[in-house]
Enzyme design. Structure first.
Site, short mmCIF file in Angstrom:
data_model
loop_
_atom_site.label_atom_id
_atom_site.label_comp_id
_atom_site.label_asym_id
_atom_site.label_seq_id
_atom_site.Cartn_x
_atom_site.Cartn_y
_atom_site.Cartn_z
N LYS A 1 0.99 -11.84 -3.55
CA LYS A 1 0.50 -10.55 -4.06
C LYS A 1 1.67 -9.75 -4.61
CE LYS A 1 0.10 -6.50 -2.65
NZ LYS A 1 0.51 -5.77 -3.87
N GLU B 1 11.49 -8.14 5.28
CA GLU B 1 12.74 -7.69 4.65
C GLU B 1 12.48 -6.26 4.20
OE1 GLU B 1 15.35 -9.34 4.72
OE2 GLU B 1 14.78 -11.45 4.79
N CYS C 1 17.56 -3.06 -1.96
CA CYS C 1 17.56 -2.71 -0.54
C CYS C 1 18.93 -2.81 0.12
CB CYS C 1 16.58 -3.61 0.18
SG CYS C 1 16.84 -5.33 -0.26
N GLU D 1 17.04 6.21 3.11
CA GLU D 1 17.13 5.37 1.92
C GLU D 1 16.58 6.14 0.72
OE1 GLU D 1 14.50 1.92 1.40
OE2 GLU D 1 16.34 0.80 0.99
P1 NAD Z 1 6.15 -0.72 -0.54
O1 NAD Z 1 6.47 -1.13 0.85
O2 NAD Z 1 5.32 0.46 -0.74
O3 NAD Z 1 5.43 -1.91 -1.33
C1 NAD Z 1 5.90 -3.23 -1.32
C2 NAD Z 1 4.74 -4.18 -1.47
O4 NAD Z 1 3.92 -4.10 -0.31
C3 NAD Z 1 3.82 -3.87 -2.64
O5 NAD Z 1 3.32 -5.11 -3.14
C4 NAD Z 1 2.68 -3.06 -1.99
O6 NAD Z 1 1.46 -3.16 -2.69
C5 NAD Z 1 2.58 -3.74 -0.65
N1 NAD Z 1 2.12 -2.91 0.45
C6 NAD Z 1 2.36 -1.60 0.69
N2 NAD Z 1 1.81 -1.23 1.86
C7 NAD Z 1 1.22 -2.33 2.38
C8 NAD Z 1 0.51 -2.60 3.59
N3 NAD Z 1 0.28 -1.65 4.49
N4 NAD Z 1 0.06 -3.85 3.81
C9 NAD Z 1 0.30 -4.84 2.92
N5 NAD Z 1 0.95 -4.65 1.76
C10 NAD Z 1 1.43 -3.41 1.50
O7 NAD Z 1 7.59 -0.60 -1.20
P2 NAD Z 1 7.99 -0.38 -2.70
O8 NAD Z 1 8.01 1.08 -2.96
O9 NAD Z 1 7.19 -1.22 -3.60
O10 NAD Z 1 9.50 -0.99 -2.66
C11 NAD Z 1 10.61 -0.25 -2.34
C12 NAD Z 1 11.01 -0.47 -0.88
O11 NAD Z 1 11.16 -1.85 -0.58
C13 NAD Z 1 12.35 0.14 -0.56
O12 NAD Z 1 12.25 0.87 0.63
C14 NAD Z 1 13.29 -1.04 -0.40
O13 NAD Z 1 14.38 -0.87 0.42
C15 NAD Z 1 12.40 -2.10 0.09
N6 NAD Z 1 12.93 -3.40 -0.30
C16 NAD Z 1 13.50 -4.20 0.65
C17 NAD Z 1 14.04 -5.41 0.29
C18 NAD Z 1 14.67 -6.32 1.29
O14 NAD Z 1 14.91 -7.48 1.00
N7 NAD Z 1 14.98 -5.89 2.49
C19 NAD Z 1 14.00 -5.82 -1.03
C20 NAD Z 1 13.41 -5.00 -1.96
C21 NAD Z 1 12.87 -3.78 -1.57
#
Ligand code: NAD
Length: 484
Positions: free
Chosen positions: A180, A254, A288, A387
């Site tokens: 997804k 992650e 991240c 962050e």
């Molecule tokens: P987000 O967590 O809102 O969304 C990430 C993904 O998860 C999207 O596909 C979203 O639709 C889905 N999602 C959101 N809530 C969900 C839930 N409750 N259940 C299942 N799926 C869900 O984050 P974002 O705004 O898209 O990305 C930015 C964040 O991601 C930042 O905080 C960043 O640090 C983190 N990030 C971490 C890594 C890592 O490897 N540690 C890498 C990239 C981004």
């Protein structure tokens, strides 16, 4: 620019009509114009994708039962198809999330095929059986088995590379996957699906169903899923961990970070600046593991602040599709608001803004924010603790190595980091004391051979390396009797 539009999902090895007429429209963060659309998955589409992945996994002659060499051949075809689309993949990512094109070519165009080949080969080279002479007279025969159907949920910031941190080991291990993508970056995911179709991956082995949070949550809890692999925010990760805890479903998370770059007193600043860019402002600050806290020795504090200020001012801001651009727009208006909110908080709490903090002149369209440096703050400042996910650095002074270590470790996160010194072993010695899943010396890069992931609020489990492969495998022990 012609609009990129898809009408069907890649499910079960073919293109299938969506259950509803609901769509996701993608906007360019540079032009703010619509650039394409895809169908938005409804729960019925997720059901179909999971059922296809389930059938593919459970097929007694299917993917999960193939010899690793057979899967390697299929994944090589996939890698070749991805490579033939690498330029277009990089362009689509850059158009959707603002990633500078030169970086998108490396991370998004190049990395997926590299990591696919790495894991396919790792499986070929892995011993099929680990036989251990028992302490009780018999022999323990330990084998590894694919964990099952994987639900993979990914964010928008590095969408292809992050997807392949999951897909490559999962597919190599014999799992099948329902992916997804995030709503902001779906057009590259459909190109990946085209590559999978052209490579003739068996039906159901990979299925791509974009949607929002609710659809992500539905996939995570779906009864047909055996393992969840998630990258995204700590807030979402916590909810997913709760659901997986209740379901006793294995999960890899992650999540966010607030890593520190520790500059030791002997650092060669001039020689390090280009690499420092790579750990601070890369991808417009939207990675991240970036080191958004820069810790500088008091004896050289002014010099470090000046160097980072100059670096930030020197970065070309503009259209991410222009190869000269080093800073593109943030992914969305919402993300820009969030970043500007943190800049306001930094000022309100008394940190000194040395450069940036504004929208750049002459770029009235697009979600741009100037690279920003704050000085004269300590680690208790909000901008040093939370962050931001944008191009905003906090430069924090320290008296000696012990204090640098204490500041680096004083964080709810523990994902990346770096130590900079003319003496590599001195830096490496300090690096091993930083509470973090990964840390670089005089640079930082996620090498495929080594585990990547975080501790504390940065997540659980590891990706990459043999350790990353093992998260997609079950262990089975067969106790053979003592020889009679
Ligand atoms: P987000 O967590 O809102 O969304 C990430 C993904 O998860 C999207 O596909 C979203 O639709 C889905 N999602 C959101 N809530 C969900 C839930 N409750 N259940 C299942 N799926 C869900 O984050 P974002 O705004 O898209 O990305 C930015 C964040 O991601 C930042 O905080 C960043 O640090 C983190 N990030 C971490 C890594 C890592 O490897 N540690 C890498 C990239 C981004």
């Amino acid at each position: 620019m012609t609009s990129i539009d898809y009408r069907e999902f890649y499910i079960d090895g073919g293109w299938q009509s969506p259950a509803t007429g609901s769509t996701i429209t993608v906007h360019s963060p540079t032009t703010e114009q619509a650039i394409g659309s895809v169908p938005a998955a409804a729960t019925a589409d997720i059901d179909r994708a999971v059922a296809a992945a389930r059938r593919a996994f459970d097929d007694p002659q299917g993917w999960s039962t193939w010899h690793p060499k057979q899967r390697e051949a299929a994944l090589e075809r996939f890698a070749l198809e991805l490579e033939s689309r690498a330029g277009e993949t990089a362009r689509r990512v850059s158009q959707q999330n603002g990633m500078p094109i030169w970086l998108a070519e490396q991370f998004e165009g190049g990395f997926p095929a590299v990591v696919l080949r790495y894991f396919a080969q790792l499986m070929v080279d892995a011993p099929e059986v680990d036989e251990r002479a028992g302490m009780l007279g018999g022999t323990a025969r330990v084998t590894r088995h694919p964990v099952g159907v994987v639900g993979a949920v990914v964010p928008w910031n590095v969408p292809q590379a992050i997807s392949f941190l999951k897909l490559a080991p999962a597919l190599a291990a014999g799992c099948t996957v329902v992916l997804k993508p995030a709503e902001e970056t779906v057009l590259d995911a459909f190109l990946m699906a085209e590559a999978a179709a052209a490579a003739e991956l068996p039906p159901g082995v990979l299925n791509v169903v974009p949607g929002g949070r609710d659809i992500g949550a539905y996939l995570v809890e779906h009864p047909g899923i055996d393992k969840v692999s998630f990258t995204g925010s700590t807030a979402a990760g916590r909810k997913i961990a709760e659901a997986c805890g209740r379901l006793l479903r294995p999960v890899t998370l992650e999540l966010g970070g607030k890593s520190a770059a520790i500059l030791l007193d002997d650092v060669d600043l001039d020689a390090s600046l280009e690499s420092l860019f790579g750990v601070t402002f890369l991808n417009n600050g939207q990675i991240c593991w970036l080191n958004t806290r820069v810790l500088a020795p008091r004896s050289r504090y002014g010099e470090v602040v000046d160097a980072l200020t100059e670096l930030a001012r020197s970065l070309t801001i503009g259209d991410p599709l222009d190869p000269a651009t080093r800073i593109g727009p943030l992914v969305s208006a919402r993300q820009r608001e969030r970043v500007e909110g943190y800049i306001a908080t930094g000022r309100a709490e008394g940190a000194r803004l040395t450069t940036g903090g504004r929208r750049p002149d002459g770029l009235d369209t697009g979600f741009f924010v100037e690279p920003t440096v704050f000085a004269d703050l300590d680690n208790s400042a909000t901008i040093a603790r939370e962050e931001i996910f944008g191009p905003v650095l906090s430069v924090i002074p320290f008296a000696d190595e012990d204090e640098a270590l204490a500041i680096a470790n004083d964080s709810e996160y523990g994902l990346g980091g770096s130590v900079w010194s003319a003496d590599v072993e001195r830096a490496a010695g300090l690096a091993t004391r930083v509470q973090s899943g990964t840390i670089g010396v005089n640079h930082y890069s996620n090498d495929p051979v080594a585990p990547f992931g975080g501790i504390k609020n940065s997540g659980m489990g590891r990706e990459l390396g043999p350790e990353g492969l093992h998260t997609f495998q079950h262990l089975r022990t067969v106790y053979l009797p003592p020889a009679s």
